[in-house]
Motif scaffolding. Structure first.
Motif, PDB file in Angstrom:
ATOM      1  N   GLY A 176       0.787  -1.220   0.000  1.00  0.00           N
ATOM      2  CA  GLY A 176       0.000   0.000   0.000  1.00  0.00           C
ATOM      3  C   GLY A 176       0.826   1.279   0.000  1.00  0.00           C
ATOM      4  N   GLY A 177       2.022   1.232  -0.534  1.00  0.00           N
ATOM      5  CA  GLY A 177       2.842   2.429  -0.591  1.00  0.00           C
ATOM      6  C   GLY A 177       3.580   2.723   0.702  1.00  0.00           C
ATOM      7  N   ALA A 178       3.374   1.940   1.728  1.00  0.00           N
ATOM      8  CA  ALA A 178       4.062   2.171   3.004  1.00  0.00           C
ATOM      9  C   ALA A 178       4.985   1.010   3.269  1.00  0.00           C
ATOM     10  N   ALA A 179       6.058   1.282   3.993  1.00  0.00           N
ATOM     11  CA  ALA A 179       6.958   0.199   4.362  1.00  0.00           C
ATOM     12  C   ALA A 179       6.186  -0.805   5.194  1.00  0.00           C
ATOM     13  N   GLY A 180       6.643  -2.048   5.183  1.00  0.00           N
ATOM     14  CA  GLY A 180       5.950  -3.141   5.860  1.00  0.00           C
ATOM     15  C   GLY A 180       5.617  -2.869   7.298  1.00  0.00           C
ATOM     16  N   GLY A 181       5.453  -3.898   8.080  1.00  0.00           N
ATOM     17  CA  GLY A 181       5.108  -3.769   9.483  1.00  0.00           C
ATOM     18  C   GLY A 181       3.640  -3.443   9.675  1.00  0.00           C
ATOM     19  N   ILE A 182       3.376  -2.711  10.728  1.00  0.00           N
ATOM     20  CA  ILE A 182       1.996  -2.434  11.109  1.00  0.00           C
ATOM     21  C   ILE A 182       1.294  -1.547  10.074  1.00  0.00           C
ATOM     22  N   ILE A 183       2.009  -0.604   9.478  1.00  0.00           N
ATOM     23  CA  ILE A 183       1.411   0.258   8.449  1.00  0.00           C
ATOM     24  C   ILE A 183       0.993  -0.587   7.250  1.00  0.00           C
ATOM     25  N   GLY A 184       1.886  -1.442   6.794  1.00  0.00           N
ATOM     26  CA  GLY A 184       1.580  -2.301   5.653  1.00  0.00           C
ATOM     27  C   GLY A 184       0.417  -3.224   5.929  1.00  0.00           C
ATOM     28  N   ALA A 185       0.366  -3.785   7.126  1.00  0.00           N
ATOM     29  CA  ALA A 185      -0.735  -4.684   7.475  1.00  0.00           C
ATOM     30  C   ALA A 185      -2.072  -3.958   7.430  1.00  0.00           C
ATOM     31  N   MET A 186      -2.089  -2.744   7.968  1.00  0.00           N
ATOM     32  CA  MET A 186      -3.352  -1.999   7.988  1.00  0.00           C
ATOM     33  C   MET A 186      -3.757  -1.533   6.597  1.00  0.00           C
ATOM     34  N   THR A 187      -2.802  -1.008   5.810  1.00  0.00           N
ATOM     35  CA  THR A 187      -3.178  -0.521   4.481  1.00  0.00           C
ATOM     36  C   THR A 187      -3.616  -1.674   3.589  1.00  0.00           C
ATOM     37  N   GLU A 188      -2.965  -2.830   3.729  1.00  0.00           N
ATOM     38  CA  GLU A 188      -3.391  -3.988   2.949  1.00  0.00           C
ATOM     39  C   GLU A 188      -4.816  -4.398   3.302  1.00  0.00           C
ATOM     40  N   SER A 189      -5.210  -4.115   4.526  1.00  0.00           N
ATOM     41  CA  SER A 189      -6.546  -4.482   4.997  1.00  0.00           C
ATOM     42  C   SER A 189      -7.580  -3.399   4.725  1.00  0.00           C
ATOM     43  N   GLY A 190      -7.173  -2.312   4.075  1.00  0.00           N
ATOM     44  CA  GLY A 190      -8.143  -1.298   3.677  1.00  0.00           C
ATOM     45  C   GLY A 190      -8.133  -0.020   4.498  1.00  0.00           C
ATOM     46  N   VAL A 191      -7.257   0.089   5.481  1.00  0.00           N
ATOM     47  CA  VAL A 191      -7.171   1.318   6.273  1.00  0.00           C
ATOM     48  C   VAL A 191      -6.405   2.349   5.444  1.00  0.00           C
ATOM     49  N   PRO A 192      -6.934   3.577   5.320  1.00  0.00           N
ATOM     50  CA  PRO A 192      -6.192   4.602   4.584  1.00  0.00           C
ATOM     51  C   PRO A 192      -4.814   4.806   5.211  1.00  0.00           C
ATOM     52  N   GLU A 193      -3.798   5.008   4.384  1.00  0.00           N
ATOM     53  CA  GLU A 193      -2.422   5.091   4.874  1.00  0.00           C
ATOM     54  C   GLU A 193      -2.244   6.186   5.917  1.00  0.00           C
ATOM     55  N   VAL A 220      -7.488  -2.379  18.854  1.00  0.00           N
ATOM     56  CA  VAL A 220      -8.363  -3.544  18.734  1.00  0.00           C
ATOM     57  C   VAL A 220      -8.968  -3.515  17.346  1.00  0.00           C
ATOM     58  N   THR A 221      -8.858  -4.625  16.642  1.00  0.00           N
ATOM     59  CA  THR A 221      -9.454  -4.711  15.313  1.00  0.00           C
ATOM     60  C   THR A 221     -10.420  -5.879  15.272  1.00  0.00           C
ATOM     61  N   ALA A 222     -11.375  -5.770  14.393  1.00  0.00           N
ATOM     62  CA  ALA A 222     -12.323  -6.868  14.205  1.00  0.00           C
ATOM     63  C   ALA A 222     -12.716  -6.917  12.738  1.00  0.00           C
ATOM     64  N   ARG A 223     -12.720  -8.082  12.194  1.00  0.00           N
ATOM     65  CA  ARG A 223     -13.195  -8.266  10.827  1.00  0.00           C
ATOM     66  C   ARG A 223     -14.583  -8.886  10.946  1.00  0.00           C
ATOM     67  N   VAL A 224     -15.587  -8.141  10.505  1.00  0.00           N
ATOM     68  CA  VAL A 224     -16.973  -8.591  10.643  1.00  0.00           C
ATOM     69  C   VAL A 224     -17.695  -8.488   9.305  1.00  0.00           C
TER      70      VAL A 224
END
Length: 129
Positions: free
Chosen positions: A35-52, A69-73
């Protein structure tokens, strides 16, 4: 606690995580650029649809000792999940970004020192959660 894993996220330090975000973060920590961000927590969130730009604020919050806290529902359960989470001191992401920026913050830095001891207490004391 079964299924929880401990992993080190650059700039955040040791994190206990489980579920879909943990699995995504493990892959991102392995060096993926997502998602244009270096890996780690930023990459995990952007891959999941959170704006960078929001992912940077969330990551910085965790670095400063906060809890994420995250939840996929299912789509039809999103309003219920949001209502439940709002009952437990959820953070207004725009307000938190403004607080960080007022202090000179420009974005999450995975090479920054991890907050410890007095740093964490000071950050928690300045927050209005």
């Amino acid at each position: 606690l079964t299924g929880l894993g401990l992993m080190a996220i650059p700039g955040v330090g040791p994190v206990v995580a489980a579920g879909w975000l943990a699995a995504t973060a493990v892959g991102a920590v392995g060096g993926a650029v997502v998602g244009g961000a270096a890996g780690g927590i930023i990459g995990a969130m952007t891959e999941s649809g959170v704006p960078e730009n929001d992912a940077h604020v969330y990551a910085e919050g965790v670095r400063r000792g906060g809890t994420m806290v995250t939840a996929r529902v299912e789509d039809d359960l999103v309003p219920d999940a949001e209502e439940i989470l709002k009952q437990y001191n959820s953070v207004d992401i725009a307000r938190r970004r403004n607080e960080y920026e007022a202090g000179g913050w420009t974005g999450f830095d995975p090479t920054a020192d991890v907050y410890t001891g007095d740093d964490l207490e000071g950050a928690r004391g300045r927050r209005n959660v």
